[in-house]
Design an enzyme around this catalytic site. Structure first.
Site, short mmCIF file in Angstrom:
data_model
loop_
_atom_site.label_atom_id
_atom_site.label_comp_id
_atom_site.label_asym_id
_atom_site.label_seq_id
_atom_site.Cartn_x
_atom_site.Cartn_y
_atom_site.Cartn_z
N CYS A 193 -0.38 -6.38 -2.05
CA CYS A 193 0.79 -6.87 -1.33
C CYS A 193 0.45 -8.04 -0.43
O CYS A 193 1.30 -8.90 -0.16
CB CYS A 193 1.38 -5.75 -0.46
N VAL A 227 8.05 4.58 0.86
CA VAL A 227 7.77 5.89 1.47
C VAL A 227 6.90 5.74 2.71
O VAL A 227 7.16 6.36 3.75
CB VAL A 227 7.11 6.82 0.44
N GLU A 269 12.20 -10.43 -5.63
CA GLU A 269 11.14 -9.97 -4.73
C GLU A 269 9.80 -10.66 -4.99
O GLU A 269 8.75 -10.20 -4.56
CB GLU A 269 10.99 -8.46 -4.84
N GLY A 284 10.04 1.09 10.33
CA GLY A 284 10.60 1.88 9.23
C GLY A 284 11.81 1.22 8.60
O GLY A 284 12.80 1.88 8.31
N HIS A 298 8.32 -1.67 -5.90
CA HIS A 298 7.96 -2.88 -6.64
C HIS A 298 7.08 -2.49 -7.82
O HIS A 298 6.36 -1.48 -7.77
CB HIS A 298 7.18 -3.86 -5.76
N SER A 345 12.18 -0.31 5.63
CA SER A 345 12.25 -0.51 4.18
C SER A 345 12.60 0.77 3.44
O SER A 345 11.72 1.54 3.05
CB SER A 345 10.90 -1.07 3.69
#
Length: 445
Positions: A369, A26, A174, A20, A250, A22
């Site tokens: 991703c 969510v 990023e 967890g 993102h 980041s």
């Protein structure tokens, strides 16, 4: 000369876990401290790669990072043997230990920004690793990412590698998760879209208030300069701050582009009409499709939960396009209904293929991703390290390698186990031989 867009997916590392880490993601926060399955995660990623190769696409493989990052732990004051460093960190700073164990390099959309040779001033493919300064666990990646990319794309005649941007939040970058490219053909000059969340040096511009904007305008502008892009081929678009505050960390969680198609949610951008007008002007002649998904059909919440826009939008050998979507899109009634309607419209998107990447999805990363897109000519493709291009033999060998080295469960408590260091290093040492990467990891040096 023939041109293709290759997908280079990151192999999920042996320490894939749910810490967890980041904030603003969510799914990552929701599944914090759940028990993960590194073996299943890696096999799911490999199966997705194989499915794209079977669709006739060029598919490559990128190696994961070495974890835990013991050098960083020692830099932070933990001393002694490897086992002692783990023990001290687990007792005194468990959150730091979890960060140094993160397998987040699996999401190679964040590995780098790539500009193809058709767009750049010197006619080479340019790579800039992302600095990922917004999250400590990801900020540990850029140096090794650069080594991996140089080992895969090593021919300086065709490929140019830049150092990551300065390690400061003003230049937070990023990677390709906030960058896409539109073009009539992969071999023709295109329009590169840089989507940013805030300006570091202009406080008058809007910014999110709940979650951080990870990409700055200044970082995007710097990459465009490094890659030698003409101003007429770049569009800088601000992401809607309101959607960042709802978990769209993102741009690739709310929009995806490929060829002459931009597929995006109605709420994706701060000023959609202005962005569309500039894209249209710079794209020039030729058919261009803007596919805007209305909030009335797919809510922002459904888009984030299913990762509808974190799908891969790919061009098939037939000339039609397809979405590579997580199974969560199939299982959500509103999203499934929209996709069924989309493929019947007069757009290039005619197919949807659903992939099970649940281990990645639970940590906040969908199909898009997991891949870095690299447009290449046939000559440039021939210069890529061939051991990193997926075929049936490599798929079989990597599957066996995963089964040999990866655990089938990993909890937060397992991160203090010294055996995990030995297991991970053995796996990565063998992998560098399989992919012919040389000595890219600190423990090999």
């Amino acid at each position: 000369m023939k041109h293709v867009e290759a997908n280079f997916d990151g192999l999920v590392g042996p320490t894939h876990n749910y810490a967890g880490l980041s904030l603003g993601n969510v799914a990552s926060q929701h599944n914090a401290h759940a028990t993960s399955n590194p073996r299943e995660a890696a096999q799911q990623g490999l199966a997705k790669m194989a499915s794209l190769r079977n669709l006739g696409l060029v598919q490559g493989v990128l190696a994961p990072q070495e974890r835990p990052d013991l050098a960083t732990l020692r830099r932070l004051g933990f001393t002694g043997s490897d086992a002692r460093v783990l023990s001290q960190a687990a007792a005194q700073a468990p959150a730091v230990l979890a960060a140094c164990y993160s397998a987040s390099s699996m999401w190679t959309a964040n590995a780098a920004t790539v500009s193809p040779s058709a767009d750049t001033f010197d006619g080479r493919v340019h790579f800039t690793p992302a600095n990922l300064t917004n999250k400590f666990h990801r900020s540990l990646e850029p140096e090794v990412t650069g080594r991996i990319l140089r080992a895969v794309f090593s021919d300086e005649h065709h490929f140019c590698h830049h150092r990551h941007l300065p390690e400061h939040d003003s230049f937070g970058d990023e990677g390709a998760a906030n960058h896409t490219r539109l073009c009539a053909d992969y071999g023709q000059a295109g329009v590169e879209l840089f989507v940013y969340g805030r300006s570091a040096f202009d406080p008058s511009r809007p910014a999110p208030s709940r979650y951080p904007a990870r990409q700055t305008l200044e970082a995007s502008q710097a990459i465009a300069r490094l890659h030698g892009l003409d101003s007429d081929s770049c569009v800088f678009i601000q992401q809607n701050p309101a959607v960042i505050d709802q978990g769209v960390f993102h741009n690739d969680v709310i929009a995806v582009g490929n060829g002459n198609v931009l597929f995006y949610h109605q709420q994706a951008f701060l000023d959609t009409q202005t962005a569309r007008h500039e894209i249209r002007e710079k794209f020039g002649d030729g058919e261009l499709h803007f596919i805007e998904v209305p909030t009335a059909e797919v809510s922002l919440q459904d888009a984030v939960q299913t990762y509808l826009f974190n799908t891969q939008l790919v061009s098939l050998p037939s000339g039609q396009m397809a979405l590579i979507a997580p199974t969560e899109c199939r299982d959500n009634p509103a999203v499934a209904a929209y996709l069924a309607r989309l493929t019947g419209l007069e757009t290039p998107i005619r197919h949807v293929y659903f992939m099970d990447v649940k281990q990645s999805m639970r940590n906040g990363g969908g199909p898009a991703c997991l891949r870095l897109r690299v447009a290449l000519s046939d000559t440039e493709l021939a210069a890529v390290n061939p051991a990193c291009l997926l075929d049936e033999a490599l798929q079989l060998r990597l599957g066996q390698w995963i089964d040999k080295h990866y655990r089938d469960r990993l909890s937060i408590d397992d991160l203090r186990d010294p055996a995990l260091i030995t297991e991970s290093r053995a796996a990565l040492d063998e992998l560098t031989q399989i992919l012919k990467l040389g000595t890219i990891y600190p423990f090999q040096r």
